[in-house]
Scaffold this motif. Structure first.
Motif, PDB file in Angstrom:
ATOM      1  N   HIS A 403      14.537  14.818 -42.759  1.00 21.02           N
ATOM      2  CA  HIS A 403      14.317  13.974 -41.584  1.00 21.02           C
ATOM      3  C   HIS A 403      13.001  14.264 -40.873  1.00 21.02           C
ATOM      4  N   LEU A 404      12.270  15.276 -41.326  1.00 20.83           N
ATOM      5  CA  LEU A 404      10.928  15.490 -40.780  1.00 20.83           C
ATOM      6  C   LEU A 404      10.003  14.313 -41.080  1.00 20.83           C
ATOM      7  N   ALA A 405      10.408  13.471 -42.042  1.00 23.25           N
ATOM      8  CA  ALA A 405       9.609  12.285 -42.372  1.00 23.25           C
ATOM      9  C   ALA A 405       9.497  11.334 -41.176  1.00 23.25           C
ATOM     10  N   GLU A 410       2.058  10.841 -42.825  1.00 23.89           N
ATOM     11  CA  GLU A 410       1.809  10.392 -44.186  1.00 23.89           C
ATOM     12  C   GLU A 410       3.088  10.504 -45.004  1.00 23.89           C
ATOM     13  N   GLY A 411       3.100   9.733 -46.104  1.00 25.44           N
ATOM     14  CA  GLY A 411       4.271   9.745 -46.971  1.00 25.44           C
ATOM     15  C   GLY A 411       4.401  11.047 -47.750  1.00 25.44           C
ATOM     16  N   LYS A 412       5.583  11.252 -48.264  1.00 25.58           N
ATOM     17  CA  LYS A 412       5.873  12.463 -49.030  1.00 25.58           C
ATOM     18  C   LYS A 412       6.851  12.096 -50.136  1.00 25.58           C
ATOM     19  N   GLN A 413       6.724  12.786 -51.274  1.00 27.33           N
ATOM     20  CA  GLN A 413       7.644  12.508 -52.375  1.00 27.33           C
ATOM     21  C   GLN A 413       8.231  13.821 -52.900  1.00 27.33           C
ATOM     22  N   GLN A 414       9.427  13.686 -53.454  1.00 28.39           N
ATOM     23  CA  GLN A 414      10.120  14.839 -54.018  1.00 28.39           C
ATOM     24  C   GLN A 414      11.062  14.333 -55.103  1.00 28.39           C
ATOM     25  N   GLU A 415      11.577  15.253 -55.887  1.00 27.55           N
ATOM     26  CA  GLU A 415      12.507  14.906 -56.967  1.00 27.55           C
ATOM     27  C   GLU A 415      13.897  15.433 -56.636  1.00 27.55           C
ATOM     28  N   TRP A 416      14.873  14.543 -56.836  1.00 21.38           N
ATOM     29  CA  TRP A 416      16.272  14.918 -56.653  1.00 21.38           C
ATOM     30  C   TRP A 416      16.949  14.943 -58.027  1.00 21.38           C
ATOM     31  N   HIS A 417      17.560  16.057 -58.350  1.00 22.17           N
ATOM     32  CA  HIS A 417      18.330  16.176 -59.592  1.00 22.17           C
ATOM     33  C   HIS A 417      19.811  16.032 -59.226  1.00 22.17           C
ATOM     34  N   LEU A 418      20.360  14.884 -59.577  1.00 20.64           N
ATOM     35  CA  LEU A 418      21.716  14.551 -59.160  1.00 20.64           C
ATOM     36  C   LEU A 418      22.748  15.222 -60.050  1.00 20.64           C
ATOM     37  N   PRO A 419      23.943  15.387 -59.521  1.00 17.65           N
ATOM     38  CA  PRO A 419      25.002  16.035 -60.331  1.00 17.65           C
ATOM     39  C   PRO A 419      25.332  15.272 -61.611  1.00 17.65           C
ATOM     40  N   GLY A 435      10.333   4.991 -37.573  1.00 22.68           N
ATOM     41  CA  GLY A 435      11.314   4.930 -38.645  1.00 22.68           C
ATOM     42  C   GLY A 435      10.701   5.314 -39.982  1.00 22.68           C
ATOM     43  N   VAL A 436      11.529   5.231 -41.025  1.00 25.60           N
ATOM     44  CA  VAL A 436      11.134   5.673 -42.363  1.00 25.60           C
ATOM     45  C   VAL A 436      11.681   4.683 -43.389  1.00 25.60           C
ATOM     46  N   THR A 437      10.884   4.459 -44.436  1.00 28.68           N
ATOM     47  CA  THR A 437      11.334   3.674 -45.586  1.00 28.68           C
ATOM     48  C   THR A 437      11.489   4.616 -46.775  1.00 28.68           C
ATOM     49  N   TYR A 438      12.674   4.586 -47.391  1.00 28.89           N
ATOM     50  CA  TYR A 438      12.957   5.416 -48.563  1.00 28.89           C
ATOM     51  C   TYR A 438      12.810   4.570 -49.822  1.00 28.89           C
ATOM     52  N   LEU A 439      12.146   5.137 -50.828  1.00 28.91           N
ATOM     53  CA  LEU A 439      12.061   4.529 -52.156  1.00 28.91           C
ATOM     54  C   LEU A 439      12.686   5.496 -53.151  1.00 28.91           C
TER      55      LEU A 439
END
Length: 816
Positions: A403-405, A410-419, A435-439
């Motif tokens: 939520h620091l976004a 500026e935008g930030k990206q990361q990788e989520w490894h799902l179960p 607000g924030v837009t998630y892709l």
């Protein structure tokens, strides 16, 4: 005595010289009043002798005179003392009045300058330091030392007129320090008097009030002009609600002659009730007929001490723009809803405001839940309870960092490894309005492809290491990226030589100790070329007797593959069996076969690379970042160039094999010339070269294979542009003769030396001749082959330093 009251006064005092005369007159008047006893005394005196009587009378007269004189003297002295006392009182009063007048004069900061008639130097009353405290002048009469230049000149002129003609004046002047001084000049008793007085606080206030009034008047006029110039209607009403003022825009809106007619007729732009029905802040949006057209106005009405005032701002365009923006936002939402990338937008309060179908399908969320506009934390809690988020040791800390976004710039990206084994690339982009837009992009398949690609690279490495041929791969920067052990053994190089990825120049210097400088130079040019990258094949003979066949193959990533094959044994056998000419012919045939074979082998993968590059560039497949799009452009341009080279080689091979078929048909000559010219427009613009097309308007059509003729013209134009200097001119001309069609291309390049004219049509003959042209040397070979198939001929007219003209003649009989 009564006679003392008649004393004459001069300047308020009696004159003592007249006292004896008055005493004698009094004595003469008083003599008849003596008593009766005097007559008796006179009778007695007759008895005294006359001479004694005379003496007695004389003594008595003298005594009487002395007594009277003494009395009169005493009386005169008493009167003189009284007169002196009176004079002293009057003098004291006058002095007191003078001092009072002086104190009154000096009670204000003023100075009196008095010029007597009989002398030049003036008298001064007052302290100049009170008049000019900032810089007291040494001589108050030297006006130019303490007054402003213009004021000093005016005062000097007025004083001169006062002293010469007695002409009075009154002026207000300004000192050098900005102080206001009242200067009044008058002629008094034959004297010229100048009074210099600092303006009193009241006058100062009056002056400031006048200046403030003038300033307010100017501001009022400015505001009035601005109101009149406003395109929006403005009005004012009295307490009864009647119009008392309107501007020109109001008059135009109600189609009145002028503002006076509107006020006099009480013509209303709005219904009075509608105007009063504003919001709490005095604002409302109302429709009105303005100039005969229906417009939407934002009405602002404010109360005033004498009624009210209002303005109507045209909001029609704004209203239309709002509708357009709403439609655009709706269209964007529909577009985003069709994307395969999951998109979710949260507002500044961190509540969901938009999501697309991919987002709902990615997380398998209930549409009813999403339509309620849940908070970001609520969505994460639902996903966590369903075990759809990455496992975290401290979920609260992970959520806080996510939520620091909302506070980032500026935008930030990361990788989520799902179960469930999927991998998502998550991009958080802050919105300008909060607000924030998630892709969310599923990159599972891409990562799998990368792993398989890495495995394939390892397999290829093992394959290269076990090849008998020497192989070296140079990157687009000219540095050695890959080589097999056979390459190091062939050139006698240590394995650690390639640890730092040396440049082609370094590798070339290490290998030149065995000779073959020319062949290595060709290899270096092939590796470092930026444009017109084409395969290079050749043979080199080293000083130690080894004969090597070398070849280069441009790779799609901008690199170059270089191979070396030891053909010493085969060459020695050929030299032993055949003579020099046969060996050369065989070597040429071997080279052509090798290139043809490689071209056939490369065409299929090149076609696949070009096709998949096109699909990667298609927005429907997925978005690319700018660097990926740049690299994709490099891949596309390189593969297209390589495919063109392969096609040229295949065309030449087909012609050499006699399998080429012409598609003969009638075509318009000028259209073909223009089509060929279109292919070089980018290079013309880049090098600032002018292209002239010369053909008669009635040249008409010609019967031949239009595609091959257009290919011939394109190759000739490409060569001409490559050899032409910047700012030069290239001429493409067509001339119809009774028996042939003559096509020619002329450039202003360096020209061709006579000894090279016979070799320019050979395969892989490329000579820059000091120009920018770089090529593999197939263009003119194709031109000659296609013209020959049409039964024509090609000749070159060139002189060194004067340019080149390539002339193609196509016979009419052969084309019919």
């Amino acid at each position: 005595m009564p006679g003392s009251s008649r004393s004459t006064k001069l300047g308020g005092c009696s004159s003592p010289t007249r006292a004896p005369v008055a005493g004698l007159a009094a004595l003469a008047v008083a003599t008849p009043a003596w008593p009766a006893e005097a007559a008796t005394l006179t009778g007695s005196l007759t008895l005294i002798p006359w001479h004694e009587l005379a003496a007695l009378a004389l003594v008595l007269g003298i005594a009487l005179f002395a007594v009277v004189s003494a009395a009169l003297l005493l009386r005169t002295r008493a009167g003189a003392a009284a007169e002196r006392a009176t004079c002293r009182s009057e003098i004291d009063a006058l002095r007191a009045s003078a001092e009072e007048a002086r104190m009154l004069l000096l009670s204000e900061p003023q100075v009196l300058i008095i010029w007597p008639v009989d002398r030049r130097d003036p008298d001064l009353i007052g302290d100049p330091a009170q008049l000019v405290p900032e810089d007291p002048p040494a001589r108050i009469g030297a006006f130019e030392t303490w007054l402003a230049p213009d004021a000093a000149a005016a005062i000097n002129t007025a004083v001169s007129a006062l002293r010469a003609e007695g002409q009075g004046f009154s002026k207000t002047v300004t000192t050098r320090h900005g102080r206001q001084i009242e200067a009044t000049g008058r002629a008094v008793g034959g004297r010229a008097v100048l009074r210099l007085r600092d303006l009193s606080p009241l006058k100062q206030e009056l002056s400031e009030a006048a200046a403030q009034k003038e300033k307010l008047q100017r501001e009022l006029e400015t505001v009035g002009s601005l109101i009149e110039a406003l395109p929006s209607p403005v009005w004012a009403r009295d307490k009864a609600g009647r119009l008392v003022f309107v501007n020109k825009a109001y008059a135009r809106a109600v189609e009145a002659a002028d503002a006076g007619a509107v006020v006099q007729g009480g013509i209303e732009l709005f219904d009075a009730a509608a105007e009063r029905a504003t919001n709490g802040d005095g604002r409302a949006r109302r429709a009105a007929m303005v100039g005969g057209h229906r417009r939407v106005l934002d009405v602002v009405a404010v109360p005033t001490p004498h009624g009210s005032a209002g303005i109507g701002i045209d909001a029609t365009e704004v209203e239309t723009l709002h509708r357009d923006v709403d439609r655009m936002v709706d269209a964007h939402r529909r577009t985003l809803d069709q994307l395969a990338t999951a998109v979710a937008a949260f507002n500044a309060e961190r509540r969901l405001t938009f999501y697309n179908a991919a987002y709902r399908g990615l997380w398998d969320l209930d549409p009813a839940f999403l339509d309620q506009g849940p908070s970001d934390s609520a969505v994460l809690d639902v996903l966590r309870s369903a075990h759809k988020l990455p496992e975290q040791r401290d979920f609260r800390e992970w959520r806080r960092e996510l939520h620091l976004a909302y506070e980032a710039l500026e935008g930030k990206q990361q990788e989520w490894h799902l179960p469930d084994g999927r991998t998502l690339r998550v991009v958080t982009t802050p919105n300008p309005e909060g607000g924030v837009t998630y892709l969310f992009e599923d990159v599972t398949e891409r990562l799998d492809l990368e792993r398989r690609f890495d495995a394939l690279i390892r397999v290829q490495g093992e394959t290269l290491d076990n090849l008998g041929e020497a192989v070296a791969v140079f990157g687009s920067d000219g540095r050695l990226r890959l080589s097999n052990p056979a390459f190091a053994r062939l050139w006698g190089l240590a394995s650690d030589t390639f640890a730092e990825h040396p440049h082609i120049e370094t590798v070339m210097q290490l290998c030149l100790r065995l000779g073959a400088e020319t062949a290595w130079e060709r290899l270096r040019r092939a590796v470092t070329a930026l444009d017109d990258r084409a395969p290079v094949a050749g043979r080199m003979e080293r000083q130690d007797g080894l004969i090597l066949d070398c070849a280069t193959v441009p790779l799609p990533d901008g690199g170059t593959l270089v191979t070396f094959i030891d053909v010493t044994a085969s060459v020695n056998v050929e030299r032993a069996l055949v003579d020099r000419n046969q060996a050369l012919v065989a070597a040429e045939r071997l080279k052509q076969d090798f290139v043809q074979h490689m071209s056939y082998e490369l065409r299929s993968p090149l076609t696949n690379i070009i096709g998949f590059s096109y699909f990667l560039g298609d927005p429907g497949i997925g978005p690319l970042n700018p660097r990926q799009r740049e690299y994709l452009g490099y891949i596309t341009s390189s593969t297209n160039a390589l495919l063109a080279i392969v096609d040229n080689i295949l065309d030449l091979a087909t012609i050499e094999a006699g399998a080429m078929k012409l598609d003969v048909a009638s075509f318009d000559i000028r259209d073909s010339m223009r089509a060929a010219a279109e292919g070089v427009q980018d290079r013309l613009a880049q090098d600032q070269i002018r292209l002239e097309l010369r053909a008669a308007p009635d040249i008409g059509a010609f019967v031949a294979d239009e595609r091959r003729i257009r290919q011939v013209l394109f190759n000739l134009l490409s060569n001409a542009v490559g050899f032409s200097p910047k700012g030069g001119t290239v001429v493409l001309a067509a001339e119809r003769r009774p028996d042939a069609l003559v096509l020619s291309v002329t450039d202003q390049g360096p020209g061709i030396p006579p000894e090279m004219k016979d070799r320019v049509f050979d395969w892989f003959e490329s000579h820059p001749l000091g120009s920018r042209h770089r090529g593999v040397g197939l263009g003119l070979s194709i031109v000659r082959s296609f013209i020959a198939l049409h039964g024509g001929a090609v000749r070159i007219d060139s002189e060194v330093g004067r340019g080149t003209t390539v002339i193609c003649e196509l016979p009419v009989q052969a084309s019919s």
